[in-house]
Design a protein around this motif. Structure first.
Motif, PDB file in Angstrom:
ATOM      1  N   LEU A 138       0.841  -1.183   0.000  1.00  0.00           N
ATOM      2  CA  LEU A 138       0.000   0.000   0.000  1.00  0.00           C
ATOM      3  C   LEU A 138       0.887   1.247   0.000  1.00  0.00           C
ATOM      4  N   PRO A 139       0.359   2.384  -0.385  1.00  0.00           N
ATOM      5  CA  PRO A 139       1.184   3.600  -0.444  1.00  0.00           C
ATOM      6  C   PRO A 139       1.846   3.906   0.899  1.00  0.00           C
ATOM      7  N   ASP A 140       3.120   4.284   0.843  1.00  0.00           N
ATOM      8  CA  ASP A 140       3.808   4.663   2.073  1.00  0.00           C
ATOM      9  C   ASP A 140       3.511   6.128   2.395  1.00  0.00           C
ATOM     10  N   SER A 141       4.151   6.635   3.462  1.00  0.00           N
ATOM     11  CA  SER A 141       3.837   7.986   3.934  1.00  0.00           C
ATOM     12  C   SER A 141       4.135   9.042   2.868  1.00  0.00           C
ATOM     13  N   LYS A 142       5.253   8.884   2.170  1.00  0.00           N
ATOM     14  CA  LYS A 142       5.617   9.871   1.152  1.00  0.00           C
ATOM     15  C   LYS A 142       4.615   9.863   0.007  1.00  0.00           C
ATOM     16  N   GLU A 143       4.209   8.667  -0.431  1.00  0.00           N
ATOM     17  CA  GLU A 143       3.238   8.567  -1.521  1.00  0.00           C
ATOM     18  C   GLU A 143       1.888   9.144  -1.104  1.00  0.00           C
ATOM     19  N   LEU A 144       1.486   8.867   0.141  1.00  0.00           N
ATOM     20  CA  LEU A 144       0.208   9.400   0.628  1.00  0.00           C
ATOM     21  C   LEU A 144       0.251  10.918   0.727  1.00  0.00           C
ATOM     22  N   GLU A 145       1.388  11.454   1.139  1.00  0.00           N
ATOM     23  CA  GLU A 145       1.519  12.910   1.213  1.00  0.00           C
ATOM     24  C   GLU A 145       1.357  13.529  -0.174  1.00  0.00           C
ATOM     25  N   ASN A 146       1.949  12.891  -1.188  1.00  0.00           N
ATOM     26  CA  ASN A 146       1.792  13.384  -2.554  1.00  0.00           C
ATOM     27  C   ASN A 146       0.345  13.276  -3.029  1.00  0.00           C
ATOM     28  N   ILE A 147      -0.343  12.209  -2.599  1.00  0.00           N
ATOM     29  CA  ILE A 147      -1.751  12.041  -2.985  1.00  0.00           C
ATOM     30  C   ILE A 147      -2.607  13.139  -2.378  1.00  0.00           C
ATOM     31  N   VAL A 148      -2.356  13.469  -1.105  1.00  0.00           N
ATOM     32  CA  VAL A 148      -3.113  14.540  -0.448  1.00  0.00           C
ATOM     33  C   VAL A 148      -2.909  15.858  -1.182  1.00  0.00           C
ATOM     34  N   LYS A 149      -1.651  16.182  -1.471  1.00  0.00           N
ATOM     35  CA  LYS A 149      -1.356  17.446  -2.146  1.00  0.00           C
ATOM     36  C   LYS A 149      -1.945  17.479  -3.558  1.00  0.00           C
ATOM     37  N   LYS A 150      -1.792  16.381  -4.290  1.00  0.00           N
ATOM     38  CA  LYS A 150      -2.291  16.334  -5.662  1.00  0.00           C
ATOM     39  C   LYS A 150      -3.809  16.432  -5.702  1.00  0.00           C
ATOM     40  N   THR A 151      -4.480  15.721  -4.792  1.00  0.00           N
ATOM     41  CA  THR A 151      -5.943  15.762  -4.748  1.00  0.00           C
ATOM     42  C   THR A 151      -6.437  17.166  -4.440  1.00  0.00           C
ATOM     43  N   TYR A 152      -5.799  17.813  -3.472  1.00  0.00           N
ATOM     44  CA  TYR A 152      -6.208  19.175  -3.114  1.00  0.00           C
ATOM     45  C   TYR A 152      -5.996  20.134  -4.292  1.00  0.00           C
ATOM     46  N   ARG A 153      -4.836  20.039  -4.933  1.00  0.00           N
ATOM     47  CA  ARG A 153      -4.550  20.937  -6.054  1.00  0.00           C
ATOM     48  C   ARG A 153      -5.537  20.730  -7.203  1.00  0.00           C
ATOM     49  N   ASN A 154      -5.881  19.465  -7.488  1.00  0.00           N
ATOM     50  CA  ASN A 154      -6.830  19.187  -8.574  1.00  0.00           C
ATOM     51  C   ASN A 154      -8.193  19.810  -8.283  1.00  0.00           C
ATOM     52  N   ILE A 155      -8.637  19.690  -7.030  1.00  0.00           N
ATOM     53  CA  ILE A 155      -9.935  20.263  -6.668  1.00  0.00           C
ATOM     54  C   ILE A 155      -9.875  21.790  -6.716  1.00  0.00           C
ATOM     55  N   LEU A 182      -5.004   2.518   3.362  1.00  0.00           N
ATOM     56  CA  LEU A 182      -5.884   2.689   2.216  1.00  0.00           C
ATOM     57  C   LEU A 182      -5.086   2.599   0.927  1.00  0.00           C
ATOM     58  N   THR A 183      -5.755   2.222  -0.141  1.00  0.00           N
ATOM     59  CA  THR A 183      -5.123   2.269  -1.450  1.00  0.00           C
ATOM     60  C   THR A 183      -5.010   3.724  -1.890  1.00  0.00           C
ATOM     61  N   GLY A 184      -4.249   3.970  -2.951  1.00  0.00           N
ATOM     62  CA  GLY A 184      -4.107   5.328  -3.440  1.00  0.00           C
ATOM     63  C   GLY A 184      -5.439   5.930  -3.848  1.00  0.00           C
ATOM     64  N   ALA A 185      -6.267   5.142  -4.554  1.00  0.00           N
ATOM     65  CA  ALA A 185      -7.574   5.648  -4.994  1.00  0.00           C
ATOM     66  C   ALA A 185      -8.485   5.926  -3.802  1.00  0.00           C
ATOM     67  N   GLU A 186      -8.473   5.036  -2.806  1.00  0.00           N
ATOM     68  CA  GLU A 186      -9.304   5.246  -1.620  1.00  0.00           C
ATOM     69  C   GLU A 186      -8.867   6.493  -0.859  1.00  0.00           C
ATOM     70  N   ALA A 187      -7.552   6.678  -0.711  1.00  0.00           N
ATOM     71  CA  ALA A 187      -7.049   7.854  -0.006  1.00  0.00           C
ATOM     72  C   ALA A 187      -7.456   9.135  -0.727  1.00  0.00           C
ATOM     73  N   ALA A 188      -7.373   9.132  -2.048  1.00  0.00           N
ATOM     74  CA  ALA A 188      -7.751  10.320  -2.821  1.00  0.00           C
ATOM     75  C   ALA A 188      -9.229  10.638  -2.635  1.00  0.00           C
ATOM     76  N   ARG A 189     -10.085   9.607  -2.611  1.00  0.00           N
ATOM     77  CA  ARG A 189     -11.524   9.846  -2.424  1.00  0.00           C
ATOM     78  C   ARG A 189     -11.825  10.384  -1.024  1.00  0.00           C
ATOM     79  N   VAL A 190     -11.118   9.856  -0.014  1.00  0.00           N
ATOM     80  CA  VAL A 190     -11.336  10.329   1.357  1.00  0.00           C
ATOM     81  C   VAL A 190     -10.942  11.796   1.486  1.00  0.00           C
ATOM     82  N   VAL A 191      -9.798  12.156   0.917  1.00  0.00           N
ATOM     83  CA  VAL A 191      -9.351  13.553   0.978  1.00  0.00           C
ATOM     84  C   VAL A 191     -10.311  14.446   0.196  1.00  0.00           C
ATOM     85  N   ALA A 192     -10.740  13.998  -0.963  1.00  0.00           N
ATOM     86  CA  ALA A 192     -11.673  14.787  -1.768  1.00  0.00           C
ATOM     87  C   ALA A 192     -12.980  15.023  -1.022  1.00  0.00           C
ATOM     88  N   ASN A 193     -13.446  13.998  -0.319  1.00  0.00           N
ATOM     89  CA  ASN A 193     -14.673  14.139   0.463  1.00  0.00           C
ATOM     90  C   ASN A 193     -14.513  15.187   1.552  1.00  0.00           C
TER      91      ASN A 193
END
Length: 495
Positions: A138-155, A182-193
């Motif tokens: 599953l995504p590690d801390s660095k990957e999850l941090e990038n997912i949070v930032k990327k999801t926020y920027r996209n929104i 969480l998987t990368g897709a699940e983490a992105a959906r949670v942050v987006a929500n």
């Protein structure tokens, strides 16, 4: 070794059958497509709904129709001398058919073919033992941090409304820790929500993220995801325990690890029934902003040989996948009591107890374990030593001060002001009562007042208290023995 390098090594080494069991199908597919691009090899992908198609480069495979499993595998077996990669998704469900099972076995004779079997459930044993299993992490801390930032920027970049972020580096780290498991897709959906809820990303979104994760990973079997609806100030007494938890609140953070601290491992709560041991597990999860998982010892034991140990391992693996989390084992002595003595279960309790001890000693996942027990004498001594738990607390009957807090808390929960009642008289009358017994006295008093169509009074509560025989009276001898045993052996939860 990174998962990408591991897959590349397997292909270069000539392995024909490679199995990948994961629920993150999107991430696994991306990895294999990147592998095909890097190795300059053609990639064919198959699903039962779309059939077989060449995706690297994207050219439809001739003569293959959607859903035709046998024909798709025939195409693989008829491949020429050119090296090719094949990705079959959810083929395991069809491998119970003898003909298809034989086809998969025949793939092993093809030196130029590398077949990836991507499934979300285990393959049949007859096929699984022929493959090289690969775990997609599953995504590690660095990957999850990038997912949070990327999801926020996209929104932010696509939204018609103003989107703001007011989080510090520490807040971001806590969000990332919460998203682990969480998987990368699940983490992105949670942050987006969380962002779409109030068009912002703030520290106030953390409880919402915790709840979303709990809903995503609703557990089954031996683990139950428990909804946490209690705060530290809603628990009376237990001063020492609260202070101990407060000091370790940031123990899972990167800052604490860099400081040289080992993450907290857990605590064992021994005490009188009804005095708040189970409530403490909920307090930890609520205060530390972590999901709470409850292990039910009653469903661990199965009738088939080896099944009980497997269920325990599955429960522990599931807890690790949801980390960081609080793992709560309620009344642990009921599950492992016979491990400390001769029993008629053929050594099953000893084996399961050994599995639990090994996991407690060796696991490195951010999991805080809370175990509660009413009868410490029934537990094996190995469970008590330092290293298994950080501390062993004794939760005694509440003191005068704690009883006053408990009475006030239960009155306020039911929209009553403690100032309107004579608390010193109630505190004196509840000597020897547990927190649960005090709560029931308040509820009974409210029912009595409701029946009389009057407001709750001190006399209503005193009357119910006088009619109650607390456990300290009914089981006085056993409770006295328990309290005597805990003296100088356990840390008092209240001080």
């Amino acid at each position: 070794m990174h998962i990408h390098d591991q897959l590349k090594l397997l292909v270069r080494s000539g392995y024909s059958l490679i199995s990948i069991e994961t629920r993150d199908e999107v991430h696994a597919t991306e990895l294999i497509r990147e592998l095909a691009t890097e190795l300059y090899l053609p990639l064919f992908e198959w699903t039962v709904t779309t059939g077989l198609a060449r995706t690297k480069p994207s050219i439809a495979a001739p003569g293959i129709k959607p859903g035709k499993t046998v024909e798709a595998l025939d195409y693989v077996l008829g491949s020429k001398d050119e090296r090719e990669l094949y990705l079959f998704k959810d083929l395991g469900a069809f491998c119970s058919e003898p003909f298809i099972s034989r086809q998969v076995r025949d793939v092993m004779t093809k030196k130029n073919v590398h077949l990836f079997l991507l499934d979300s459930t285990p393959l049949p044993e007859s096929i699984r033992r022929l493959t090289i299993p690969v775990q997609i992490p599953l995504p590690d801390s660095k990957e999850l941090e990038n997912i949070v930032k990327k999801t926020y920027r996209n929104i932010r970049d696509t939204s018609l409304m103003e989107i703001k972020a007011t989080i510090t580096t520490q807040d971001l780290e806590q969000i990332v820790q919460t998203l682990r498991g969480l998987t990368g897709a699940e983490a992105a959906r949670v942050v987006a929500n969380a962002v779409h809820f109030d068009n912002s990303l703030t520290p106030d979104d953390l409880p919402r993220i915790v709840e979303a994760k709990r809903n995503l990973l609703q557990s089954s079997g031996c683990l139950e995801s428990v909804n946490v609806n209690v705060k530290t100030h809603e628990v009376g007494g237990l001063t020492n325990l609260k202070n101990w938890l407060q000091r370790r609140r940031g123990g899972f953070s990167r800052e604490a690890i860099d400081f040289g601290l080992d993450p907290p491992r857990g605590m064992l709560l021994l005490g009188v029934q009804g005095c708040g041991k189970s409530l403490c597990a909920k307090v930890v999860a609520a205060d530390w902003q972590m999901p709470l998982l409850r292990m039910d010892p009653g469903v661990l034991y199965q009738k088939f040989i080896g099944e009980s140990e497997n269920r325990l391992r599955e429960a522990l693996q599931q807890a690790e996948s949801m980390a960081p989390a609080v793992l709560w084992i309620d009344e642990i002595e009921k599950a492992f009591a016979s491990a400390s003595s001769d029993s008629a279960d053929g050594g099953l309790s000893q084996r399961m107890f050994g599995t639990l001890l090994s996991w407690m000693q060796d696991h490195r996942s951010p999991i805080f374990m809370v175990a509660t027990a009413n009868n410490i004498a029934a537990l094996p001594p190995e469970l008590m030593r330092k290293g298994r738990f950080d501390e062993v607390f004794f939760v005694d009957l509440p003191t005068d001060q704690a009883r006053e807090q408990i009475i006030s808390i239960h009155l306020q929960r039911r929209k009553r002001s403690p100032a309107q009642l004579h608390l010193p008289e109630l505190v004196a009358a509840t000597q020897g009562f547990s927190g649960a017994e005090i709560e029931q006295a308040v509820i009974s008093g409210l029912y009595a007042a409701f029946q009389e169509q009057s407001e709750l009074t001190t006399e209503h509560l005193l009357q119910e208290i006088r009619q109650t025989r607390p456990l300290s009276v009914l089981m006085g001898e056993k409770i006295s023995q328990l309290r005597a045993w805990a003296t100088n052996r356990c840390v008092p939860a209240d001080g």
